[in-house]
Scaffold this motif. Structure first.
Motif, PDB file in Angstrom:
ATOM      1  N   VAL A 257       0.869  -1.178   0.000  1.00 60.27           N
ATOM      2  CA  VAL A 257       0.000   0.000   0.000  1.00 60.27           C
ATOM      3  C   VAL A 257       0.909   1.232   0.000  1.00 60.27           C
ATOM      4  CG1 VAL A 257      -1.802   1.263   1.210  1.00 60.27           C
ATOM      5  CG2 VAL A 257      -1.805  -1.247   1.236  1.00 60.27           C
ATOM      6  N   ASP A 258       0.949   1.923  -1.137  1.00 61.15           N
ATOM      7  CA  ASP A 258       1.805   3.093  -1.312  1.00 61.15           C
ATOM      8  C   ASP A 258       1.165   4.292  -0.604  1.00 61.15           C
ATOM      9  OD1 ASP A 258       3.251   5.261  -2.179  1.00 61.15           O
ATOM     10  OD2 ASP A 258       3.107   4.800  -4.319  1.00 61.15           O
ATOM     11  N   ILE A 259       1.862   4.820   0.408  1.00 61.12           N
ATOM     12  CA  ILE A 259       1.296   5.915   1.202  1.00 61.12           C
ATOM     13  C   ILE A 259       1.962   7.261   0.898  1.00 61.12           C
ATOM     14  CG2 ILE A 259       0.549   4.408   3.083  1.00 61.12           C
ATOM     15  CD1 ILE A 259       3.063   5.250   4.624  1.00 61.12           C
ATOM     16  N   THR A 260       2.753   7.327  -0.166  1.00 60.62           N
ATOM     17  CA  THR A 260       3.531   8.542  -0.434  1.00 60.62           C
ATOM     18  C   THR A 260       2.680   9.759  -0.779  1.00 60.62           C
ATOM     19  OG1 THR A 260       3.862   7.782  -2.719  1.00 60.62           O
ATOM     20  CG2 THR A 260       5.599   7.282  -1.139  1.00 60.62           C
ATOM     21  N   SER A 261       1.421   9.545  -1.155  1.00 63.54           N
ATOM     22  CA  SER A 261       0.550  10.681  -1.498  1.00 63.54           C
ATOM     23  C   SER A 261      -0.191  11.245  -0.291  1.00 63.54           C
ATOM     24  CB  SER A 261      -0.473  10.265  -2.563  1.00 63.54           C
ATOM     25  OG  SER A 261       0.163   9.965  -3.785  1.00 63.54           O
ATOM     26  N   LEU A 262      -0.053  10.625   0.857  1.00 61.65           N
ATOM     27  CA  LEU A 262      -0.786  11.096   2.038  1.00 61.65           C
ATOM     28  C   LEU A 262      -0.223  12.427   2.538  1.00 61.65           C
ATOM     29  CD1 LEU A 262      -1.279   7.810   4.098  1.00 61.65           C
ATOM     30  CD2 LEU A 262      -2.574   8.675   2.148  1.00 61.65           C
ATOM     31  N   ASP A 263      -1.084  13.219   3.127  1.00 60.80           N
ATOM     32  CA  ASP A 263      -0.697  14.538   3.637  1.00 60.80           C
ATOM     33  C   ASP A 263      -0.064  14.388   5.027  1.00 60.80           C
ATOM     34  OD1 ASP A 263      -0.401  17.261   3.917  1.00 60.80           O
ATOM     35  OD2 ASP A 263      -2.467  17.599   4.577  1.00 60.80           O
ATOM     36  N   LEU A 264       1.102  13.761   5.034  1.00 58.63           N
ATOM     37  CA  LEU A 264       1.784  13.488   6.307  1.00 58.63           C
ATOM     38  C   LEU A 264       3.247  13.925   6.233  1.00 58.63           C
ATOM     39  CD1 LEU A 264       0.452   9.864   6.996  1.00 58.63           C
ATOM     40  CD2 LEU A 264      -0.418  12.007   7.968  1.00 58.63           C
ATOM     41  N   LYS A 265       3.495  15.033   5.539  1.00 63.65           N
ATOM     42  CA  LYS A 265       4.871  15.480   5.315  1.00 63.65           C
ATOM     43  C   LYS A 265       5.206  16.781   6.042  1.00 63.65           C
ATOM     44  CE  LYS A 265       4.871  13.514   0.607  1.00 63.65           C
ATOM     45  NZ  LYS A 265       3.449  13.111   0.550  1.00 63.65           N
ATOM     46  N   LYS A 266       4.255  17.350   6.756  1.00 62.45           N
ATOM     47  CA  LYS A 266       4.440  18.683   7.333  1.00 62.45           C
ATOM     48  C   LYS A 266       5.268  18.668   8.617  1.00 62.45           C
ATOM     49  CE  LYS A 266      -0.057  20.271   5.601  1.00 62.45           C
ATOM     50  NZ  LYS A 266      -1.425  20.703   5.990  1.00 62.45           N
ATOM     51  N   ILE A 267       5.995  19.765   8.810  1.00 63.10           N
ATOM     52  CA  ILE A 267       6.655  20.067  10.076  1.00 63.10           C
ATOM     53  C   ILE A 267       5.946  21.293  10.627  1.00 63.10           C
ATOM     54  CG2 ILE A 267       8.795  20.711  11.227  1.00 63.10           C
ATOM     55  CD1 ILE A 267      10.301  19.408   8.893  1.00 63.10           C
ATOM     56  N   GLU A 268       5.236  21.129  11.733  1.00 60.97           N
ATOM     57  CA  GLU A 268       4.410  22.204  12.273  1.00 60.97           C
ATOM     58  C   GLU A 268       4.793  22.507  13.724  1.00 60.97           C
ATOM     59  OE1 GLU A 268       0.097  22.018  10.411  1.00 60.97           O
ATOM     60  OE2 GLU A 268       0.635  20.059  11.247  1.00 60.97           O
ATOM     61  N   PHE A 269       5.065  23.767  13.998  1.00 58.62           N
ATOM     62  CA  PHE A 269       5.376  24.190  15.360  1.00 58.62           C
ATOM     63  C   PHE A 269       4.090  24.689  16.008  1.00 58.62           C
ATOM     64  CE2 PHE A 269       9.469  23.916  13.468  1.00 58.62           C
ATOM     65  CZ  PHE A 269      10.310  23.537  14.500  1.00 58.62           C
ATOM     66  N   LEU A 270       3.613  23.912  16.953  1.00 59.77           N
ATOM     67  CA  LEU A 270       2.345  24.175  17.621  1.00 59.77           C
ATOM     68  C   LEU A 270       2.616  24.655  19.042  1.00 59.77           C
ATOM     69  CD1 LEU A 270       0.642  20.869  16.423  1.00 59.77           C
ATOM     70  CD2 LEU A 270       0.554  23.114  15.300  1.00 59.77           C
ATOM     71  N   SER A 271       1.581  24.901  19.787  1.00 62.33           N
ATOM     72  CA  SER A 271       1.739  25.360  21.166  1.00 62.33           C
ATOM     73  C   SER A 271       2.390  24.275  22.022  1.00 62.33           C
ATOM     74  CB  SER A 271       0.367  25.727  21.749  1.00 62.33           C
ATOM     75  OG  SER A 271       0.488  26.103  23.104  1.00 62.33           O
ATOM     76  N   GLY A 272       3.607  24.517  22.445  1.00 64.46           N
ATOM     77  CA  GLY A 272       4.298  23.606  23.355  1.00 64.46           C
ATOM     78  C   GLY A 272       4.936  22.397  22.717  1.00 64.46           C
ATOM     79  N   LYS A 273       4.927  22.311  21.380  1.00 65.69           N
ATOM     80  CA  LYS A 273       5.487  21.123  20.748  1.00 65.69           C
ATOM     81  C   LYS A 273       5.699  21.348  19.254  1.00 65.69           C
ATOM     82  CE  LYS A 273       0.823  19.272  20.037  1.00 65.69           C
ATOM     83  NZ  LYS A 273      -0.155  18.224  20.436  1.00 65.69           N
ATOM     84  N   VAL A 274       6.422  20.428  18.635  1.00 64.33           N
ATOM     85  CA  VAL A 274       6.538  20.385  17.186  1.00 64.33           C
ATOM     86  C   VAL A 274       5.966  19.055  16.721  1.00 64.33           C
ATOM     87  CG1 VAL A 274       8.903  19.465  17.267  1.00 64.33           C
ATOM     88  CG2 VAL A 274       8.075  20.533  15.182  1.00 64.33           C
ATOM     89  N   SER A 275       5.207  19.098  15.639  1.00 60.62           N
ATOM     90  CA  SER A 275       4.644  17.888  15.038  1.00 60.62           C
ATOM     91  C   SER A 275       5.346  17.642  13.705  1.00 60.62           C
ATOM     92  CB  SER A 275       3.138  18.061  14.816  1.00 60.62           C
ATOM     93  OG  SER A 275       2.610  16.966  14.080  1.00 60.62           O
ATOM     94  N   ILE A 276       5.842  16.424  13.522  1.00 65.65           N
ATOM     95  CA  ILE A 276       6.554  16.056  12.295  1.00 65.65           C
ATOM     96  C   ILE A 276       5.822  14.884  11.653  1.00 65.65           C
ATOM     97  CG2 ILE A 276       8.732  15.276  11.304  1.00 65.65           C
ATOM     98  CD1 ILE A 276      10.145  16.451  13.757  1.00 65.65           C
ATOM     99  N   GLY A 277       5.341  15.090  10.429  1.00 69.84           N
ATOM    100  CA  GLY A 277       4.617  14.044   9.732  1.00 69.84           C
ATOM    101  C   GLY A 277       5.475  12.830   9.464  1.00 69.84           C
TER     102      GLY A 277
END
Length: 326
Positions: free
Chosen positions: A49-69
């Motif tokens: 199952v090729d998941i390369t098209s999913l929107d899970l590539k972002k690096i987001e700096f949120l309140s109190g943390k960073v989220s990395i896809g």
């Protein structure tokens, strides 16, 4: 390599749904480890199952943390300006991994899921409990220079190969996953498993779960940090021993510390006892040597890797010394 079907997922939900329909299906993104395993017939999925098209590539700096896809490339994270400023330890560890070409393909989620590089695991003519449960561990009594000195068992003495994961363990990251039973979070230090009597199980993911992101809480470890990787050559080699060291230093006194090692266990090896020892201590070589000796409690070698019992504490002292001098 056996024939297989490949389908492209358009959302995390559809990816989980697709893989849930077939027992031997697997997710694929960069494929830098999975394709190797398939070539060796260690992994033989009927469907990818090729998941390369999913929107899970972002690096987001949120309140109190960073989220990395989970689909963020290793190179993308390592070169991100804000990551270098706020979480330099992660950038250093990623830059030490593999080659530049592989870092441009490898993803954060894939890095977490890569399997051991133990030569007995990759040689299908040799016994390996991780590859074929109950077949034996060829490394015990065999060639074991790269093998574990912590947390091993009679079933397996292999080590986890990731550099990135050593830093994430030290940074108290959290893994976010999605599966047939919904979404959940896993502490990074609980994500990878020790071998016990089930070394074929590398991590605590449930069946068909997909890693969607990791989160790192804000911290004060943005200056006095270092990732030390001791290896046979300086390019494209796995760690014999690695150490991630992060210190919060105020007026030459350590207010808090984070330490973890790679190349020494079936999972990134967090040195919590040594961290507690360092709190409130003055920066000095004596302090660092005491912490290193404490960190090595319970270490056991298997012959060819006896040198790690000396290399380990020396590497800890060096990593702490370099971190404290910045």
């Amino acid at each position: 390599m056996k024939n297989f079907q490949i389908i492209k997922a358009l959302s995390p939900n559809s990816a989980v749904s697709s893989i849930n329909k077939e027992n031997s299906a697997m997710f694929i993104a960069g494929g830098t480890n999975l394709v190797d395993l398939m070539k060796k017939n260690i992994a033989a999925p009927d469907k990818l199952v090729d998941i390369t098209s999913l929107d899970l590539k972002k690096i987001e700096f949120l309140s109190g943390k960073v989220s990395i896809g989970a689909l963020a490339k290793n190179s993308q994270v390592a070169e991100d300006k804000a990551i270098k400023e706020k979480h330099p330890l992660l950038a250093l560890a990623l830059a030490a991994g593999a080659s530049q070409q592989i870092r441009h393909m490898a993803t954060v989620g894939g890095n977490m899921l890569q399997r051991t590089r133990c030569s007995y695991f990759y040689n299908t003519d040799m016994p390996c409990n991780k590859r074929v449960p109950k077949s034996g561990c060829g490394a015990i009594g065999g060639s074991n220079r790269m093998s574990a000195i912590f947390g091993a068992s009679e079933s397996c003495i292999a080590v986890h190969p990731s550099d990135m994961c050593v830093a994430l363990a030290a940074l108290d990251a959290t893994v976010l996953v999605e599966g047939p039973k919904g979404k959940r979070q896993i502490k990074f230090t609980d994500f990878h498993r020790l071998p016990g009597n089930t070394p074929e199980k590398d991590n605590t993911l449930l069946d068909k779960e997909l890693i969607t992101s990791i989160e790192i809480p804000d911290n004060n470890f943005n200056k006095n940090v270092h990732y030390l990787k001791v290896r046979d050559r300086t390019s494209y080699a796995f760690a014999l021993v690695s150490v991630t060291a992060a210190l919060d230093i105020q007026n030459n006194t350590i207010s808090s510390a984070r330490l973890a090692m790679g190349g020494v266990a079936h999972k990134p090896w967090r040195l919590t006892e040594a961290e507690e020892f360092l709190k409130g201590k003055t920066v000095s070589e004596t302090t660092f040597r005491q912490a290193a000796n404490l960190a090595m409690k319970g270490a056991k070698s298997y012959g060819d890797n006896d040198f790690k019992l000396t290399l380990g504490p020396n590497a800890i002292v060096e990593a702490l010394t370099i971190a404290s001098s910045k």
